[in-house]
Design a protein around this motif. Sequence first.
Motif, PDB file in Angstrom:
ATOM      1  N   HIS A  11       8.898  73.682  33.043  1.00 52.87           N
ATOM      2  CA  HIS A  11       9.893  72.613  33.062  1.00 52.87           C
ATOM      3  C   HIS A  11      11.179  73.018  32.347  1.00 52.87           C
ATOM      4  CE1 HIS A  11       7.445  72.228  29.429  1.00 52.87           C
ATOM      5  NE2 HIS A  11       8.530  71.796  28.849  1.00 52.87           N
ATOM      6  N   ALA A  12      11.158  74.093  31.583  1.00 51.03           N
ATOM      7  CA  ALA A  12      12.342  74.564  30.875  1.00 51.03           C
ATOM      8  C   ALA A  12      13.078  75.653  31.648  1.00 51.03           C
ATOM      9  CB  ALA A  12      11.954  75.096  29.493  1.00 51.03           C
ATOM     10  N   TYR A  13      12.674  75.886  32.884  1.00 47.34           N
ATOM     11  CA  TYR A  13      13.225  76.956  33.713  1.00 47.34           C
ATOM     12  C   TYR A  13      13.734  76.337  34.997  1.00 47.34           C
ATOM     13  CZ  TYR A  13      13.148  81.393  36.368  1.00 47.34           C
ATOM     14  OH  TYR A  13      13.466  82.485  37.132  1.00 47.34           O
ATOM     15  N   THR A  58      10.551  74.420  41.350  1.00 46.08           N
ATOM     16  CA  THR A  58      11.243  74.453  40.070  1.00 46.08           C
ATOM     17  C   THR A  58      12.743  74.299  40.262  1.00 46.08           C
ATOM     18  OG1 THR A  58       9.532  75.834  39.067  1.00 46.08           O
ATOM     19  CG2 THR A  58      11.692  75.861  38.020  1.00 46.08           C
ATOM     20  N   ALA A  59      13.294  75.031  41.242  1.00 48.38           N
ATOM     21  CA  ALA A  59      14.726  74.918  41.537  1.00 48.38           C
ATOM     22  C   ALA A  59      15.080  73.510  41.986  1.00 48.38           C
ATOM     23  CB  ALA A  59      15.119  75.937  42.607  1.00 48.38           C
ATOM     24  N   ALA A  60      14.225  72.920  42.823  1.00 52.38           N
ATOM     25  CA  ALA A  60      14.482  71.567  43.320  1.00 52.38           C
ATOM     26  C   ALA A  60      14.452  70.543  42.193  1.00 52.38           C
ATOM     27  CB  ALA A  60      13.448  71.209  44.386  1.00 52.38           C
ATOM     28  N   SER A  61      13.482  70.673  41.309  1.00 53.79           N
ATOM     29  CA  SER A  61      13.376  69.747  40.178  1.00 53.79           C
ATOM     30  C   SER A  61      14.603  69.841  39.282  1.00 53.79           C
ATOM     31  CB  SER A  61      12.110  70.055  39.377  1.00 53.79           C
ATOM     32  OG  SER A  61      12.007  69.229  38.246  1.00 53.79           O
ATOM     33  N   ALA A  62      15.060  71.070  39.034  1.00 57.06           N
ATOM     34  CA  ALA A  62      16.253  71.256  38.210  1.00 57.06           C
ATOM     35  C   ALA A  62      17.481  70.659  38.886  1.00 57.06           C
ATOM     36  CB  ALA A  62      16.472  72.739  37.940  1.00 57.06           C
ATOM     37  N   LEU A  63      17.592  70.838  40.188  1.00 59.42           N
ATOM     38  CA  LEU A  63      18.738  70.304  40.917  1.00 59.42           C
ATOM     39  C   LEU A  63      18.835  68.791  40.766  1.00 59.42           C
ATOM     40  CD1 LEU A  63      21.094  70.683  42.936  1.00 59.42           C
ATOM     41  CD2 LEU A  63      19.409  70.379  44.773  1.00 59.42           C
ATOM     42  N   LEU A  64      17.693  68.110  40.862  1.00 64.19           N
ATOM     43  CA  LEU A  64      17.696  66.655  40.766  1.00 64.19           C
ATOM     44  C   LEU A  64      18.085  66.170  39.366  1.00 64.19           C
ATOM     45  CD1 LEU A  64      14.521  65.842  42.874  1.00 64.19           C
ATOM     46  CD2 LEU A  64      16.903  65.374  43.488  1.00 64.19           C
ATOM     47  N   LYS A  65      17.879  67.005  38.363  1.00 64.53           N
ATOM     48  CA  LYS A  65      18.316  66.660  37.009  1.00 64.53           C
ATOM     49  C   LYS A  65      19.809  66.922  36.830  1.00 64.53           C
ATOM     50  CE  LYS A  65      13.902  67.515  34.647  1.00 64.53           C
ATOM     51  NZ  LYS A  65      13.077  67.875  35.815  1.00 64.53           N
ATOM     52  N   LEU A  66      20.281  67.998  37.430  1.00 62.62           N
ATOM     53  CA  LEU A  66      21.668  68.418  37.228  1.00 62.62           C
ATOM     54  C   LEU A  66      22.643  67.728  38.170  1.00 62.62           C
ATOM     55  CD1 LEU A  66      20.838  72.206  36.923  1.00 62.62           C
ATOM     56  CD2 LEU A  66      21.639  70.751  35.050  1.00 62.62           C
ATOM     57  N   GLU A  67      22.208  67.508  39.403  1.00 63.38           N
ATOM     58  CA  GLU A  67      23.027  66.876  40.437  1.00 63.38           C
ATOM     59  C   GLU A  67      22.158  65.863  41.165  1.00 63.38           C
ATOM     60  OE1 GLU A  67      26.219  67.269  41.091  1.00 63.38           O
ATOM     61  OE2 GLU A  67      26.639  68.929  39.717  1.00 63.38           O
ATOM     62  N   ARG A  74      23.293  74.067  27.749  1.00 59.50           N
ATOM     63  CA  ARG A  74      22.512  74.217  28.973  1.00 59.50           C
ATOM     64  C   ARG A  74      21.197  73.501  28.796  1.00 59.50           C
ATOM     65  NH1 ARG A  74      19.529  79.541  28.067  1.00 59.50           N
ATOM     66  NH2 ARG A  74      20.295  80.279  26.077  1.00 59.50           N
ATOM     67  N   LEU A  75      20.627  73.088  29.905  1.00 57.53           N
ATOM     68  CA  LEU A  75      19.345  72.392  29.868  1.00 57.53           C
ATOM     69  C   LEU A  75      18.171  73.345  30.032  1.00 57.53           C
ATOM     70  CD1 LEU A  75      20.033  69.195  32.027  1.00 57.53           C
ATOM     71  CD2 LEU A  75      19.990  69.403  29.543  1.00 57.53           C
ATOM     72  N   PHE A  76      18.389  74.462  30.718  1.00 52.58           N
ATOM     73  CA  PHE A  76      17.304  75.362  31.089  1.00 52.58           C
ATOM     74  C   PHE A  76      17.572  76.777  30.563  1.00 52.58           C
ATOM     75  CE2 PHE A  76      17.677  72.060  34.334  1.00 52.58           C
ATOM     76  CZ  PHE A  76      16.394  71.574  34.369  1.00 52.58           C
ATOM     77  N   ARG A  77      16.488  77.539  30.465  1.00 48.62           N
ATOM     78  CA  ARG A  77      16.610  78.920  29.993  1.00 48.62           C
ATOM     79  C   ARG A  77      17.288  79.794  31.024  1.00 48.62           C
ATOM     80  NH1 ARG A  77      13.470  80.383  25.446  1.00 48.62           N
ATOM     81  NH2 ARG A  77      13.865  82.513  26.026  1.00 48.62           N
TER      82      ARG A  77
END
Length: 216
Positions: free
Chosen positions: A18-20, A148-157, A212-215
């Motif tokens: 979740h941190a990536y 993982t990329a999709a989950s991050a996208l929904l947090k960022l955008e 930044r939110l992710f590593r």
Amino acid sequence: MSALAMLLADARLPSGGHAYSAGMEPALAGGMPPVEARALMLARARTTSLVEAGTAVVARNAVLAQAPLMPVQSAWAARTPAPAVRTASSAQARGYLRLADRLWPAATVFANLPERPCRAVVLGAIAAVADLPAADLVRLTIYDDAATAASALLKLEPGDPVEVTAWILDACADVEPRVAALAALTDPADIPAAGAPHSELWASAHARLTKRLFRA
């Protein structure tokens, strides 16, 4: 896929995934328009995800054959030149190792891994200990990167989760024809070597950011 594969692919698993962001935050921070997120996910599925999947499969086979894992780690490193990406992978690997120590405390393989192993090598070792089929391991690795990329996208955008979930399925379906060949790999030299130089440059710049939110 087996229950274990689905567990390992679950973003709620407390292994550090979740941190990536699988390259999503570095890409957005580097100027990639959010509208190109689907294209990024497809590109990674065809390049870095195949390197990860191939590495995991070869590591799995090395453990089963009681062969050294250092050649597998070295082959992965040769295909992953950015230090920032290697560092993020090592951090993820530590999370998986904490889980492995809890689930398989009697397994000795985890104490004999290379120093600072990458995520793919640890996943391969887990697959060997847990009797996870090679094809399931390939699909798990590719799915996990896309999800993982999709989950991050929904947090960022923030956008439509249904649409973004469809992009995960698109990425997995796009490389499904490669699954059988990847699952048959045994030699570190045969691990795919398709790189993503722009993504690695973004990751290197991202590692120097203070906000930044992710590593990676």
